[in-house]
Design an enzyme around this catalytic site. Structure first.
Site, PDB file in Angstrom:
ATOM      1  N   ASP A 109      53.776  77.481  46.012  1.00 40.28           N
ATOM      2  CA  ASP A 109      52.960  78.321  45.102  1.00 40.28           C
ATOM      3  C   ASP A 109      53.805  79.469  44.564  1.00 40.28           C
ATOM      4  OD1 ASP A 109      50.653  76.909  45.514  1.00 40.28           O
ATOM      5  OD2 ASP A 109      49.795  78.329  46.958  1.00 40.28           O
ATOM      6  N   ARG A 115      57.055  77.827  42.292  1.00 38.40           N
ATOM      7  CA  ARG A 115      56.867  76.982  41.094  1.00 38.40           C
ATOM      8  C   ARG A 115      56.926  77.764  39.784  1.00 38.40           C
ATOM      9  NH1 ARG A 115      52.607  72.921  44.088  1.00 38.40           N
ATOM     10  NH2 ARG A 115      54.176  71.429  44.787  1.00 38.40           N
ATOM     11  N   PHE A 152      68.426  66.494  15.433  1.00 32.67           N
ATOM     12  CA  PHE A 152      69.866  66.249  15.242  1.00 32.67           C
ATOM     13  C   PHE A 152      70.160  64.806  14.834  1.00 32.67           C
ATOM     14  CE2 PHE A 152      72.757  69.722  16.751  1.00 32.67           C
ATOM     15  CZ  PHE A 152      71.812  70.670  17.079  1.00 32.67           C
ATOM     16  N   GLY A 171      71.340  61.106  14.792  1.00 28.61           N
ATOM     17  CA  GLY A 171      72.412  60.409  15.528  1.00 28.61           C
ATOM     18  C   GLY A 171      73.308  61.363  16.287  1.00 28.61           C
ATOM     19  N   GLU A 224      60.155  70.110  42.817  1.00 29.25           N
ATOM     20  CA  GLU A 224      59.097  71.069  43.213  1.00 29.25           C
ATOM     21  C   GLU A 224      57.704  70.606  42.814  1.00 29.25           C
ATOM     22  OE1 GLU A 224      59.616  75.312  43.265  1.00 29.25           O
ATOM     23  OE2 GLU A 224      61.783  75.039  43.160  1.00 29.25           O
ATOM     24  N   GLN A 230      52.629  65.041  37.706  1.00 27.98           N
ATOM     25  CA  GLN A 230      51.398  64.388  38.165  1.00 27.98           C
ATOM     26  C   GLN A 230      50.822  65.138  39.372  1.00 27.98           C
ATOM     27  OE1 GLN A 230      54.258  62.785  37.170  1.00 27.98           O
ATOM     28  NE2 GLN A 230      53.236  62.198  35.266  1.00 27.98           N
TER      29      GLN A 230
HETATM   30  N1  CAA Z   1      48.482  77.164  50.289  1.00 33.90           N
HETATM   31  C1  CAA Z   1      47.985  77.163  51.560  1.00 33.90           C
HETATM   32  N2  CAA Z   1      47.318  76.098  52.078  1.00 33.90           N
HETATM   33  C2  CAA Z   1      47.188  75.009  51.287  1.00 33.90           C
HETATM   34  C3  CAA Z   1      47.689  74.947  49.983  1.00 33.90           C
HETATM   35  C4  CAA Z   1      48.346  76.090  49.479  1.00 33.90           C
HETATM   36  N3  CAA Z   1      48.830  76.115  48.241  1.00 33.90           N
HETATM   37  N4  CAA Z   1      47.396  73.746  49.436  1.00 33.90           N
HETATM   38  C5  CAA Z   1      46.724  73.061  50.370  1.00 33.90           C
HETATM   39  N5  CAA Z   1      46.587  73.831  51.487  1.00 33.90           N
HETATM   40  C6  CAA Z   1      45.892  73.476  52.711  1.00 33.90           C
HETATM   41  C7  CAA Z   1      44.485  72.958  52.388  1.00 33.90           C
HETATM   42  O1  CAA Z   1      43.584  74.038  52.276  1.00 33.90           O
HETATM   43  C8  CAA Z   1      44.204  72.062  53.561  1.00 33.90           C
HETATM   44  O2  CAA Z   1      43.840  72.910  54.658  1.00 33.90           O
HETATM   45  P1  CAA Z   1      42.850  72.415  55.863  1.00 33.90           P
HETATM   46  O3  CAA Z   1      43.618  71.372  56.594  1.00 33.90           O
HETATM   47  O4  CAA Z   1      42.642  73.643  56.669  1.00 33.90           O
HETATM   48  O5  CAA Z   1      41.641  71.870  55.195  1.00 33.90           O
HETATM   49  C9  CAA Z   1      45.561  71.449  53.850  1.00 33.90           C
HETATM   50  O6  CAA Z   1      46.530  72.358  53.335  1.00 33.90           O
HETATM   51  C10 CAA Z   1      45.764  70.085  53.225  1.00 33.90           C
HETATM   52  O7  CAA Z   1      45.617  70.177  51.840  1.00 33.90           O
HETATM   53  P2  CAA Z   1      45.428  68.862  50.925  1.00 33.90           P
HETATM   54  O8  CAA Z   1      44.234  68.093  51.408  1.00 33.90           O
HETATM   55  O9  CAA Z   1      45.442  69.302  49.505  1.00 33.90           O
HETATM   56  O10 CAA Z   1      46.755  68.022  51.312  1.00 33.90           O
HETATM   57  P3  CAA Z   1      47.324  66.647  50.771  1.00 33.90           P
HETATM   58  O11 CAA Z   1      48.009  65.946  51.874  1.00 33.90           O
HETATM   59  O12 CAA Z   1      46.270  65.898  50.019  1.00 33.90           O
HETATM   60  O13 CAA Z   1      48.543  67.062  49.777  1.00 33.90           O
HETATM   61  C11 CAA Z   1      49.586  67.852  47.752  1.00 33.90           C
HETATM   62  C12 CAA Z   1      48.436  67.978  48.798  1.00 33.90           C
HETATM   63  C13 CAA Z   1      49.219  68.894  46.724  1.00 33.90           C
HETATM   64  C14 CAA Z   1      49.665  66.506  47.091  1.00 33.90           C
HETATM   65  C15 CAA Z   1      50.923  68.215  48.443  1.00 33.90           C
HETATM   66  O14 CAA Z   1      51.315  67.164  49.300  1.00 33.90           O
HETATM   67  C16 CAA Z   1      52.051  68.529  47.460  1.00 33.90           C
HETATM   68  O15 CAA Z   1      52.151  69.636  46.939  1.00 33.90           O
HETATM   69  N6  CAA Z   1      52.953  67.561  47.197  1.00 33.90           N
HETATM   70  C17 CAA Z   1      54.140  67.805  46.379  1.00 33.90           C
HETATM   71  C18 CAA Z   1      55.270  68.273  47.241  1.00 33.90           C
HETATM   72  C19 CAA Z   1      56.397  68.901  46.470  1.00 33.90           C
HETATM   73  O16 CAA Z   1      56.210  69.728  45.607  1.00 33.90           O
HETATM   74  N7  CAA Z   1      57.612  68.506  46.851  1.00 33.90           N
HETATM   75  C20 CAA Z   1      58.768  69.085  46.285  1.00 33.90           C
HETATM   76  C21 CAA Z   1      59.759  69.357  47.373  1.00 33.90           C
HETATM   77  S1  CAA Z   1      60.795  70.739  47.102  1.00 33.90           S
HETATM   78  C22 CAA Z   1      61.890  70.306  45.907  1.00 33.90           C
HETATM   79  O17 CAA Z   1      61.691  69.432  45.126  1.00 33.90           O
HETATM   80  C23 CAA Z   1      63.072  71.180  45.778  1.00 33.90           C
HETATM   81  C24 CAA Z   1      64.389  70.546  45.947  1.00 33.90           C
HETATM   82  O18 CAA Z   1      65.261  71.095  46.617  1.00 33.90           O
HETATM   83  C25 CAA Z   1      64.702  69.329  45.164  1.00 33.90           C
END
Ligand code: CAA
Length: 394
Positions: free
Chosen positions: A250, A253, A350, A352, A375, A379
């Site tokens: 959060d 991003r 641009f 070609g 990150e 989708q």
């Molecule tokens: N802050 C705090 N808590 C959060 C939250 C947030 N932003 N989002 C969700 N939660 C909590 C929920 O409230 C829930 O809590 P409870 O268990 O107490 O109910 C719990 O976390 C689970 O939440 P979800 O049901 O939403 O979880 P999910 O398994 O369905 O997944 C998702 C959610 C949004 C798909 C998540 O898996 C996600 O963000 N995926 C993408 C991951 C990502 O961005 N990866 C990039 C890696 S880093 C990178 O790319 C950098 C690099 O170096 C290349």
């Protein structure tokens, strides 16, 4: 339901302070004089920009959000927008190398104990060392809860095993925050976060991945084989890992999103200049409505993306935390997709020439693609946005 009515914009001024203008100028000058002249060679050779990282560190353009009490710059999320756009305008591969410590150190800044912050943050402020955020695995990228690395408690230590991939700067990092399951049967509730020194026995860099774009940034895969980590390196409690990862994302991003704005802005500037120079049918192509409208859309969408980033950063600075989730995903989704569209259209302007390496826009198009993937893909951002809209937070 979350209200999406612009109410959070009250009290915001779009006029930057003199200090903010100065910070932006500093970053732009560095990007113009130091990054731009070197971007092509780093891209071609897939070379980690160690010297530029060190220069950025000296200038105070790195580790933006390390709190001042730990020797850092302690800049606001909003001020980070100004630096992030300019460095990525210079080159997003080099910009990402410089700024990815924001993600690596994010969990320590947000969730570290005072002792953990005092141990891990001051060295970042003192030297141009790198740290990484090791979440993704070969079988778990978007679906974070599916990760399979494990951390088994043994006395005062944890023993970590597993594989990480797509990790920014991992091949050059001193340490990484590694996410692993302390209770594999408990799904996401069994995930924990650890600071792991990359020089520890059992950590092996397996591959520097060759990417399509942002090739100056090292992106590596590494293995953890019986890596012993002191229990004091665990961030938060056992089981806090999933929430630590989500809350860190959060926070980071919008910073990634503004990088996409920087890339789009660069492509727009190139397309604008070229459209005024290139003549077809006796007119500069800018005068043909087909091209003029493309450039007009670029300018409009870039500004919209920039403002979404600024708003998300402003929310983080207000300490709105969980409320900022929606806005961080708005910014990331829209800015990444805008960068892809703008850079694709810039290649089109641009013609070609846009498709060959002698001109700058093909690199920008390759670089832009990564913003829709890392990150959290575009989708995943839509998934987060839909959940935030439809599911009230408990
Ligand atoms: N802050 C705090 N808590 C959060 C939250 C947030 N932003 N989002 C969700 N939660 C909590 C929920 O409230 C829930 O809590 P409870 O268990 O107490 O109910 C719990 O976390 C689970 O939440 P979800 O049901 O939403 O979880 P999910 O398994 O369905 O997944 C998702 C959610 C949004 C798909 C998540 O898996 C996600 O963000 N995926 C993408 C991951 C990502 O961005 N990866 C990039 C890696 S880093 C990178 O790319 C950098 C690099 O170096 C290349």
């Amino acid at each position: 339901m979350v209200a999406i009515d612009g109410r959070t914009a009250t009290g915001v001024s779009f006029a930057l302070t003199e200090e903010q203008n100065e910070l932006r100028r500093l970053a732009r000058t560095f990007a113009e004089r130091e990054i731009r002249p070197r971007e092509a060679e780093h891209d071609a050779e897939m070379r980690h920009p160690a010297a530029l990282v060190a220069q950025a560190h000296d200038l105070g353009l790195m580790n933006l959000h390390v709190p001042a009490e730990f020797g850092g710059l302690g800049l606001s999320a909003f001020d980070g927008m100004l630096v992030g756009e300019e460095l990525n305008w210079g080159c997003s591969g080099i910009g990402t190398s410089i700024l990815a410590n924001g993600l690596g150190a994010g969990p320590v800044i947000l969730f570290g104990s005072p002792e953990q912050k005092a141990r891990w943050l001051p060295p970042l402020a003192e030297q141009p060392i790198l740290c990484s955020f090791a979440l993704s695995e070969p079988g778990a990228g978007s679906d974070v809860a599916a990760l399979r690395s494990t951390a088994a408690r043994q006395g005062d230590e944890y023993v970590l095993n597993g594989s990480k991939t797509f990790i920014t700067n991992a091949g050059h990092a001193e340490w990484a925050v590694v996410f692993a399951k302390t209770d594999p049967a408990a799904g996401r509730r069994g995930m924990s976060a650890f600071v792991v020194e990359m020089g520890s026995p059992g950590v092996t860099i397996e591959k520097h991945l060759e990417k399509m774009g942002q090739r100056a940034t090292d992106t590596s895969a590494f293995a953890l084989h019986d890596v012993r980590v002191p229990a004091e390196n665990r961030l938060g409690e056992e089981g806090d890992g999933f929430k630590i990862a989500m809350a860190t994302l959060d926070f980071t991003r919008p910073g990634t999103a503004i990088g996409a704005v920087g890339v789009a802005q660069a492509a727009y500037e190139h397309a604008l200049a070229y459209s005024k120079e290139r003549v077809t049918f006796d007119l500069p192509i800018a005068m043909h409505q087909a091209v003029g409208f493309m450039v007009a859309d670029m300018a409009t969408e870039i500004q919209a993306a920039r403002l979404l980033c600024w708003q998300a950063a402003w929310m983080l600075d207000q300490g709105l935390g969980r409320e900022a989730t929606l806005y961080s995903s708005f910014a990331k989704r829209f800015a990444a997709d805008t960068a892809m569209k703008v850079t694709t259209d810039a290649v089109q302007v641009f013609g070609g020439y846009g498709y060959i390496k002698e001109y700058p826009v093909e690199k920008l198009m390759r670089d832009a693609k990564l913003f829709q993937i890392y990150e959290g893909t575009s989708q995943i951002q839509r998934l987060v946005i839909a959940r935030e809209i439809f599911t009230p937070k408990g």
